[in-house]
Write a protein that holds these residues in place. Structure first.
Motif, PDB file in Angstrom:
ATOM      1  N   UNK A 430       0.824  -1.210   0.000  1.00  0.00           N
ATOM      2  CA  UNK A 430       0.000   0.000   0.000  1.00  0.00           C
ATOM      3  C   UNK A 430       0.857   1.259   0.000  1.00  0.00           C
ATOM      4  N   UNK A 431       2.030   1.220   0.659  1.00  0.00           N
ATOM      5  CA  UNK A 431       2.935   2.384   0.617  1.00  0.00           C
ATOM      6  C   UNK A 431       3.411   2.636  -0.804  1.00  0.00           C
ATOM      7  N   UNK A 432       3.715   1.577  -1.529  1.00  0.00           N
ATOM      8  CA  UNK A 432       4.132   1.734  -2.929  1.00  0.00           C
ATOM      9  C   UNK A 432       3.002   2.361  -3.743  1.00  0.00           C
ATOM     10  N   UNK A 433       1.765   1.886  -3.526  1.00  0.00           N
ATOM     11  CA  UNK A 433       0.636   2.458  -4.260  1.00  0.00           C
ATOM     12  C   UNK A 433       0.389   3.910  -3.852  1.00  0.00           C
ATOM     13  N   UNK A 434       0.632   4.240  -2.593  1.00  0.00           N
ATOM     14  CA  UNK A 434       0.485   5.643  -2.161  1.00  0.00           C
ATOM     15  C   UNK A 434       1.400   6.553  -2.981  1.00  0.00           C
ATOM     16  N   UNK A 435       2.637   6.107  -3.186  1.00  0.00           N
ATOM     17  CA  UNK A 435       3.584   6.905  -3.978  1.00  0.00           C
ATOM     18  C   UNK A 435       3.168   6.938  -5.444  1.00  0.00           C
ATOM     19  N   UNK A 436       2.724   5.786  -5.990  1.00  0.00           N
ATOM     20  CA  UNK A 436       2.373   5.726  -7.410  1.00  0.00           C
ATOM     21  C   UNK A 436       1.131   6.543  -7.726  1.00  0.00           C
ATOM     22  N   UNK A 437       0.099   6.496  -6.851  1.00  0.00           N
ATOM     23  CA  UNK A 437      -1.172   7.167  -7.121  1.00  0.00           C
ATOM     24  C   UNK A 437      -1.195   8.619  -6.646  1.00  0.00           C
ATOM     25  N   UNK A 438      -0.078   9.106  -6.112  1.00  0.00           N
ATOM     26  CA  UNK A 438      -0.085  10.475  -5.583  1.00  0.00           C
ATOM     27  C   UNK A 438      -0.320  11.513  -6.678  1.00  0.00           C
ATOM     28  N   UNK A 439      -0.002  11.179  -7.940  1.00  0.00           N
ATOM     29  CA  UNK A 439      -0.197  12.123  -9.046  1.00  0.00           C
ATOM     30  C   UNK A 439      -1.596  12.023  -9.653  1.00  0.00           C
ATOM     31  N   UNK A 440      -2.408  11.076  -9.175  1.00  0.00           N
ATOM     32  CA  UNK A 440      -3.740  10.894  -9.751  1.00  0.00           C
ATOM     33  C   UNK A 440      -4.647  12.074  -9.381  1.00  0.00           C
TER      34      UNK A 440
END
Length: 476
Positions: A430-440
């Protein structure tokens, strides 16, 4: 703007380089290298008579034709013997500041070499011999200095800094030298010279086994984590840093504690920056320029190998042979069949079956054929559906991630990443997804901070981005 030239010539005489502007500059260089060789052999200053004997022996080996009048000297000032000429050269080197003449109590003179002359001679010797920095063991030396038992010592840190500086300077020099060797390659006249330039000069002096070892067995990635971990420990251990600064002041390395602390931070920052992304960029640039050199070498070698052996040369040979036949048998004689089958020696006004140029052919229309559908059993179909369903269940949507971030923030609006729970595999995912989706655009949060910086957690065992999760707008 800092005046570097003024600072330089406060240390070096104004006419220091004048010997290189004269018509005997090669002789002056040979003479000062004779002095340099004696300097490396002895621990004492040199006797003037000994230096004059060295100069005289060198000039006698050259012959009298080398004792020509220098620019700016009258013909009457030309020395009559090798010893007189040697005295003139010695006096000139003393006048320009390359050497010092020191009187002794017994009315003799000794020759000493100023410190700036020694630095200049060492640089000239490196240029003359084609010196290259030894990369072998450099990274390991930096790692050992920082991670050894004396790692928290300003001496070890300074040695690591100096080794890093030498390594980076050597790689920069290597990068800038590739262009010079490329130009020398293009000047090579024959195949032997090209091969010598590639294997004897470039491969040995530029990309020898030292550089390849730096890219393989001694790659920076083997030691980078340990080195950067140690520099972070230096930053975080304020008490030890202040203690080392105090030692530097007591040993009179610096005037005060503030200067010592700034110097230690400067060493740490340089090691961090140099062995991080800068090292990767530098090695990538060297590889890119080396690939370009390899292409130039291959093209040059291919050109030399095919020069005079291409189709034009063959046609020229055939025409010369036909000309000789015409001279011997007459112009109306038919050409040999072996030649007419390869070269059309007749006027051609239309395309025919024997022409090398064929008329264009209409493109054939593609006719797709139906594919036979393969039958899938119910058991295989059910298995694939279960696998697909499990993958879909593991996927995380932006909405699910927004709810997870809200649960982390609670009543707060910001939360550093190092405070995010990381106790299970799913939390790391989930931390990885937090970083990836931060630009959404539909994410309810954003990340702030420098993405290139990291921060250590769990006593330095793990590094995470030094970012802050910040809620967009107010809490829902």
């Amino acid at each position: 703007m800092q005046m570097y030239g003024k600072e330089f010539f406060t240390q070096v005489p104004d006419n220091f380089f004048s010997i290189f502007s004269r018509n005997l500059k090669e002789i002056y260089v040979d003479l000062i290298f004779l002095i340099y060789q004696e300097y490396n052999k002895r621990i004492y200053t040199l006797s003037r008579d000994h230096v004059v004997d060295l100069f005289s022996e060198y000039l006698e080996g050259l012959g009298e034709q080398a004792w020509q009048v220098e620019e700016g000297e009258a013909a009457g000032e030309t020395a009559k013997s090798a010893r007189e000429q040697a005295l003139q050269y010695l006096r000139r080197l003393v006048d320009t500041g390359w050497l010092n003449l020191e009187p002794e109590p017994d009315y003799t003179f000794r020759i000493s070499i100023p410190d700036y002359t020694i630095v200049m001679l060492e640089a000239m010797n490196k240029i003359r011999t084609g010196y290259r920095v030894e990369f072998k063991g450099r990274i390991l030396s930096i790692y050992q200095n920082l991670s050894g038992s004396e790692g928290f010592s300003y001496v070890a840190l300074q040695q690591a800094y100096e080794s890093t500086q030498e390594l980076i300077d050597g790689l920069k020099s290597l990068n800038h030298s590739i262009k010079n060797y490329t130009e020398k390659l293009l000047e090579a006249k024959d195949v032997r010279a090209i091969l010598s330039q590639i294997f004897d000069v470039y491969q040995t002096k530029i990309l020898g086994e030292q550089y390849y070892r730096l890219k393989t067995s001694e790659h920076i990635s083997k030691y980078r984590v340990g080195i950067l971990k140690r520099t972070r420990e230096w930053r975080s251990n304020r008490n030890e840093l202040v203690r080392q600064a105090g030692i530097m002041v007591r040993e009179k390395r610096v005037p005060d504690a503030a200067t010592a602390e700034n110097l230690i931070y400067e060493w740490i920052e340089y090691i961090d920056a140099s062995l991080g992304q800068e090292m990767d960029r530098l090695l990538s640039e060297i590889d890119r320029r080396n690939a370009r050199y390899a292409r130039s070498a291959a093209d040059r070698l291919r050109f030399k190998l095919h020069q005079g052996r291409g189709a034009g040369r063959h046609i020229y040979t055939v025409l010369a042979y036909l000309g000789q036949l015409a001279k011997e048998s007459g112009e109306k004689t038919l050409a040999p069949g072996e030649i007419t089958r390869s070269i059309a020696l007749f006027p051609q006004v239309a395309v025919d079956n024997q022409s090398l140029r064929k008329p264009p052919v209409a493109r054939q229309t593609h006719k797709p054929q139906p594919l036979q559908a393969a039958s899938v059993s119910d058991e295989v179909r059910q298995k694939q559906l279960l696998q697909f369903g499990s993958r879909v269940a593991e996927e995380i949507t932006v909405g699910q991630l927004n709810n997870y971030v809200d649960s982390i923030l609670g009543e707060r609006d910001i939360c550093p990443i190092e405070q995010v729970p990381l106790n299970s595999r799913s939390q790391w995912v989930k931390l990885i997804y937090i970083i990836l989706f931060s630009q959404s655009p539909v994410a309810s949060y954003r990340l702030e901070g420098e993405r290139s910086e990291t921060i250590a957690i769990r006593d330095g065992a793990i590094e995470v981005p030094n970012l802050v999760i910040k809620r967009k707008g107010s809490k829902r």
